[in-house]
Design a protein around this motif. Structure first.
Motif, PDB file in Angstrom:
ATOM      1  N   PHE A  91       8.668  -3.380  -1.168  1.00 52.31           N
ATOM      2  CA  PHE A  91       8.320  -1.975  -1.643  1.00 52.31           C
ATOM      3  C   PHE A  91       9.188  -0.974  -1.294  1.00 52.31           C
ATOM      4  N   ILE A  94      11.411   1.713  -3.405  1.00 54.69           N
ATOM      5  CA  ILE A  94      10.383   2.628  -4.281  1.00 54.69           C
ATOM      6  C   ILE A  94      10.538   3.830  -3.710  1.00 54.69           C
ATOM      7  N   VAL A 151       8.804  -2.116 -12.368  1.00 57.29           N
ATOM      8  CA  VAL A 151       9.910  -1.169 -11.676  1.00 57.29           C
ATOM      9  C   VAL A 151      10.374  -1.926 -10.586  1.00 57.29           C
ATOM     10  N   ASN A 152      11.753  -2.080 -10.337  1.00 60.36           N
ATOM     11  CA  ASN A 152      12.430  -2.826  -9.424  1.00 60.36           C
ATOM     12  C   ASN A 152      11.894  -4.353  -9.103  1.00 60.36           C
ATOM     13  N   PHE A 165       2.310   2.116  -4.045  1.00 61.35           N
ATOM     14  CA  PHE A 165       3.632   2.448  -5.075  1.00 61.35           C
ATOM     15  C   PHE A 165       3.349   3.787  -5.466  1.00 61.35           C
ATOM     16  N   HIS A 169       6.220   6.589  -4.694  1.00 64.39           N
ATOM     17  CA  HIS A 169       7.069   7.101  -5.847  1.00 64.39           C
ATOM     18  C   HIS A 169       6.935   8.720  -5.649  1.00 64.39           C
ATOM     19  N   ARG A 172       9.836   9.303  -2.808  1.00 66.16           N
ATOM     20  CA  ARG A 172      10.986   9.303  -3.641  1.00 66.16           C
ATOM     21  C   ARG A 172      11.301  10.543  -4.219  1.00 66.16           C
TER      22      ARG A 172
END
Length: 185
Positions: A91, A94, A151-152, A165, A169, A172
């Motif tokens: 993870f 992310i 995603v990814n 997640f 996000h 990020r």
């Protein structure tokens, strides 16, 4: 796996991420509307994108939590907990701005239809929704439903991992907003 520790760690991560996002709403108009030299989003657009992404992730989290609670009646929660191991490395990317390429769906693109006060209020509500789901599934039930995350190439992830997640996000995009700020200074 200590599921109670995982839930607490996710709550802590959520608080840190959402607190950091919330501080950006207090920036001045120059910072909020600065267009970075790479043509990327302004801070205000990033904040709207965080809200929009949370909105759609929370639809999946809500469905997943309902299914997990239904599955509790038919599946062996203790066995699921015993066999579960959280792969944090999977993870981490992310939460890193620019760590991988992913084209977000158009419905997660900021459109400028909400003002900053509305976005801030909605993001705050989203934080409380996440806490609600963690409290609802406080005995490990979130392990009982998995949904695919493209995603990814994360693959099938459980409800707790979806909430994590969502928090990653936001983290990020905090980095992205900090990058904008560095250009303004």
């Amino acid at each position: 796996m200590d599921i109670f520790r995982l839930i607490q760690d996710i709550k802590t991560h959520l608080k840190l991420s959402f607190d950091e996002v919330d501080r950006w709403f207090d920036k001045d108009n120059k910072m909020l509307n600065y267009q970075p030299s790479n043509g990327g989003w302004t801070v205000q657009q990033i904040l709207e994108h965080i809200y929009l992404t949370n909105f759609y992730l929370l639809i999946l989290i809500e469905k997943g939590s309902k299914k997990a609670m239904r599955n509790y009646l038919d599946l062996d929660l203790n066995l699921e907990i015993k066999n579960y191991s959280f792969n944090q490395e999977k993870f981490e990317k992310i939460g890193e701005y620019g760590a991988f390429q992913w084209i977000r769906p158009e419905h997660m693109e900021p459109k400028g239809e909400l003002n900053l006060t509305e976005i801030r209020s909605l993001v705050s509500q989203q934080y409380h929704q996440c806490l609600h789901y963690l409290d609802l599934m406080n005995n490990g039930e979130g392990l009982l439903c998995k949904t695919t995350m493209t995603v990814n190439d994360l693959g099938k992830i459980n409800v707790y991992e979806y909430i994590y997640f969502l928090s990653l996000h936001a983290q990020r995009h905090v980095t992205q907003m900090k990058n904008n700020e560095l250009e303004v200074i």
